[in-house]
Design a protein around this motif. Sequence first.
Motif, PDB file in Angstrom:
ATOM      1  N   PRO A 267       3.626  -0.181  -1.863  1.00 13.80           N
ATOM      2  CA  PRO A 267       3.338  -1.598  -2.064  1.00 13.80           C
ATOM      3  C   PRO A 267       4.514  -2.523  -1.736  1.00 13.80           C
ATOM      4  N   MET A 268       5.608  -1.988  -1.142  1.00 15.50           N
ATOM      5  CA  MET A 268       6.793  -2.809  -0.904  1.00 15.50           C
ATOM      6  C   MET A 268       6.722  -3.600   0.401  1.00 15.50           C
ATOM      7  N   ASN A 269       6.070  -3.021   1.410  1.00 12.32           N
ATOM      8  CA  ASN A 269       6.049  -3.610   2.740  1.00 12.32           C
ATOM      9  C   ASN A 269       4.734  -3.234   3.412  1.00 12.32           C
ATOM     10  N   LEU A 270       3.881  -4.213   3.657  1.00 13.97           N
ATOM     11  CA  LEU A 270       2.562  -3.946   4.232  1.00 13.97           C
ATOM     12  C   LEU A 270       2.511  -4.200   5.737  1.00 13.97           C
ATOM     13  N   LYS A 271       3.650  -4.477   6.368  1.00 20.15           N
ATOM     14  CA  LYS A 271       3.658  -4.754   7.810  1.00 20.15           C
ATOM     15  C   LYS A 271       3.123  -3.594   8.655  1.00 20.15           C
ATOM     16  N   PRO A 272       3.340  -2.334   8.261  1.00 17.96           N
ATOM     17  CA  PRO A 272       2.813  -1.240   9.091  1.00 17.96           C
ATOM     18  C   PRO A 272       1.290  -1.081   9.025  1.00 17.96           C
ATOM     19  N   ASP A 290     -13.518  12.935  10.977  1.00 17.39           N
ATOM     20  CA  ASP A 290     -14.022  12.142   9.851  1.00 17.39           C
ATOM     21  C   ASP A 290     -13.353  12.521   8.537  1.00 17.39           C
ATOM     22  N   GLN A 291     -12.403  13.449   8.606  1.00 15.54           N
ATOM     23  CA  GLN A 291     -11.614  13.823   7.430  1.00 15.54           C
ATOM     24  C   GLN A 291     -10.257  13.120   7.462  1.00 15.54           C
ATOM     25  N   LEU A 292     -10.288  11.891   7.948  1.00 19.88           N
ATOM     26  CA  LEU A 292      -9.079  11.098   8.081  1.00 19.88           C
ATOM     27  C   LEU A 292      -9.389   9.685   7.598  1.00 19.88           C
ATOM     28  N   GLY A 293      -8.573   9.167   6.680  1.00 20.53           N
ATOM     29  CA  GLY A 293      -8.844   7.850   6.115  1.00 20.53           C
ATOM     30  C   GLY A 293      -7.580   7.021   5.971  1.00 20.53           C
ATOM     31  N   PHE A 294      -7.774   5.763   5.609  1.00 15.89           N
ATOM     32  CA  PHE A 294      -6.673   4.824   5.448  1.00 15.89           C
ATOM     33  C   PHE A 294      -6.962   3.877   4.299  1.00 15.89           C
ATOM     34  N   PHE A 295      -5.915   3.556   3.531  1.00 10.65           N
ATOM     35  CA  PHE A 295      -5.984   2.394   2.658  1.00 10.65           C
ATOM     36  C   PHE A 295      -4.575   1.928   2.328  1.00 10.65           C
ATOM     37  N   ALA A 296      -4.462   0.638   2.039  1.00  6.63           N
ATOM     38  CA  ALA A 296      -3.171   0.032   1.718  1.00  6.63           C
ATOM     39  C   ALA A 296      -3.133  -0.337   0.247  1.00  6.63           C
ATOM     40  N   TYR A 297      -2.036   0.013  -0.414  1.00  5.86           N
ATOM     41  CA  TYR A 297      -1.830  -0.449  -1.782  1.00  5.86           C
ATOM     42  C   TYR A 297      -1.564  -1.955  -1.751  1.00  5.86           C
ATOM     43  N   PRO A 298      -2.023  -2.694  -2.737  1.00  7.42           N
ATOM     44  CA  PRO A 298      -1.685  -4.115  -2.782  1.00  7.42           C
ATOM     45  C   PRO A 298      -0.182  -4.299  -2.995  1.00  7.42           C
ATOM     46  N   GLU A 299       0.325  -5.416  -2.540  1.00  6.15           N
ATOM     47  CA  GLU A 299       1.736  -5.720  -2.742  1.00  6.15           C
ATOM     48  C   GLU A 299       2.048  -5.713  -4.235  1.00  6.15           C
ATOM     49  N   GLN A 300       3.194  -5.175  -4.605  1.00  6.10           N
ATOM     50  CA  GLN A 300       3.525  -5.036  -6.022  1.00  6.10           C
ATOM     51  C   GLN A 300       3.590  -6.398  -6.709  1.00  6.10           C
ATOM     52  N   ASP A 301       3.015  -6.436  -7.904  1.00  6.33           N
ATOM     53  CA  ASP A 301       2.965  -7.658  -8.706  1.00  6.33           C
ATOM     54  C   ASP A 301       4.145  -7.637  -9.674  1.00  6.33           C
ATOM     55  N   ILE A 302       5.232  -8.241  -9.262  1.00 11.14           N
ATOM     56  CA  ILE A 302       6.460  -8.184 -10.052  1.00 11.14           C
ATOM     57  C   ILE A 302       6.307  -8.923 -11.374  1.00 11.14           C
ATOM     58  N   GLU A 303       5.585 -10.039 -11.342  1.00  7.59           N
ATOM     59  CA  GLU A 303       5.408 -10.816 -12.573  1.00  7.59           C
ATOM     60  C   GLU A 303       4.652 -10.023 -13.626  1.00  7.59           C
ATOM     61  N   ALA A 304       3.645  -9.286 -13.217  1.00  8.88           N
ATOM     62  CA  ALA A 304       2.817  -8.539 -14.170  1.00  8.88           C
ATOM     63  C   ALA A 304       3.427  -7.192 -14.546  1.00  8.88           C
ATOM     64  N   ASN A 305       4.060  -6.510 -13.566  1.00  9.47           N
ATOM     65  CA  ASN A 305       4.469  -5.124 -13.777  1.00  9.47           C
ATOM     66  C   ASN A 305       5.974  -4.897 -13.770  1.00  9.47           C
ATOM     67  N   ILE A 307       9.893  -4.792 -12.071  1.00  2.00           N
ATOM     68  CA  ILE A 307      10.442  -4.267 -10.823  1.00  2.00           C
ATOM     69  C   ILE A 307      11.497  -3.211 -11.130  1.00  2.00           C
ATOM     70  N   GLY A 308      11.595  -2.207 -10.252  1.00  2.00           N
ATOM     71  CA  GLY A 308      12.583  -1.153 -10.421  1.00  2.00           C
ATOM     72  C   GLY A 308      13.849  -1.440  -9.632  1.00  2.00           C
ATOM     73  N   GLY A 309      14.666  -0.431  -9.475  1.00  2.00           N
ATOM     74  CA  GLY A 309      15.933  -0.584  -8.773  1.00  2.00           C
ATOM     75  C   GLY A 309      15.747  -0.938  -7.312  1.00  2.00           C
ATOM     76  N   ASP A 310      16.542  -1.869  -6.812  1.00  2.00           N
ATOM     77  CA  ASP A 310      16.502  -2.265  -5.396  1.00  2.00           C
ATOM     78  C   ASP A 310      15.092  -2.632  -4.925  1.00  2.00           C
ATOM     79  N   TRP A 311      14.376  -3.360  -5.751  1.00  4.02           N
ATOM     80  CA  TRP A 311      13.034  -3.866  -5.420  1.00  4.02           C
ATOM     81  C   TRP A 311      11.959  -2.771  -5.365  1.00  4.02           C
ATOM     82  N   HIS A 312      12.257  -1.608  -5.875  1.00  9.57           N
ATOM     83  CA  HIS A 312      11.268  -0.530  -5.837  1.00  9.57           C
ATOM     84  C   HIS A 312      10.259  -0.669  -6.976  1.00  9.57           C
ATOM     85  N   PRO A 313       9.117   0.010  -6.851  1.00  7.73           N
ATOM     86  CA  PRO A 313       8.076  -0.101  -7.881  1.00  7.73           C
ATOM     87  C   PRO A 313       8.547   0.368  -9.251  1.00  7.73           C
TER      88      PRO A 313
END
Length: 335
Positions: A267-272, A290-305, A307-313
């Motif tokens: 959730p740190m960088n969604l550019k890829p 058909d055994q191949l899929g994709f999904f993106a985690y939402p960008e981390q919600d720092i206000e709600a959750n 933040i860890g070290g160096d902007w990590h989750p």
Amino acid sequence: MTQTIIGQEQINYTGRFDFSSPDGPIFAWSGCSIAISFQGSEIHARLGPVSHDMDDNWVNIVIDDQEPVPLRIHRTDRYVLASGLTNEAHTVVIAKRTEALVGELQFMGFELPAGSELLPPPARPHRKLQIIGDSITAGYGNEAAGIEDGFKPSQENQYWAYGSITARNLNAELHITAWSGKGMYQNYGGERDVQMPELFLRTLPSRADSAWDLQSWIPDAVVINLGTNDFSVETIDPALYQHAYRELLGTVRSSYPNAYILCTIGPMNLKPAPYIQELVNELRQAAGDDQLGFFAYPEQDIEANGIGGDWHPSRKTHASMAELLTRELRDRLSW
């Protein structure tokens, strides 16, 4: 008389271990675990760093599925894992909570005092899950107080990283290959020394000659979360990123033809994300995979959750990631 137990028939080794040393197996990847069952009131183990300058490695000790207790392995020694237990059946797990860049550990056996009884090892889960990633998957800074803490091994806890939580949710045996700062074709800051597709092929990732037998453990599902570091600089070549990604997918698919492969990002960088989505769509259509899929985690919600070290989750963000990944794998695989 104390008995020392180290054999693979008596212990569950989960993850990538090098058994070539007569003194005991060596391991480095996050989450590698060693489990035993016994009847008795205490248990010890001999552990140590392979390199003496790597003296800040940490493991979790889990007794009877209770909350993990951290233990720093800073020198080769006999460590007390538990004492004062009721004299009945217990299960003890040693699990590496720090990642491979912190160094290798060597396990030289459990020690059971006289009067204890060795029991058959715990039953293994039937499902198998492989996760390939970077610092996010490794749990970098997930127990840090905030951004300014940077990287401290004591604040990296694989047990509470999204992959390990997901594996527990799904009752799956987990292998993790994750190294902070690594990418598909370039690492953090644009450095191109060794990337994750190469490290994925190793038992001990710091050793170029340490080849892992990809057929020795066949996962039912493979999750990939790589790209955050490739896109950490302005100089990005999406074509090179997709080429490296395609090569890794080829290795995974040829090794595990029946596995479900889920390509994720965040959730740190969604550019890829669009480049992964494009590649997955291409392979699903061109190769009929058909055994191949994709999904993106939402960008981390720092206000709600937080933040860890160096902007990590943070741990809260890892928990929310695990909830999403658990749901995704259950939906795709009927788990």
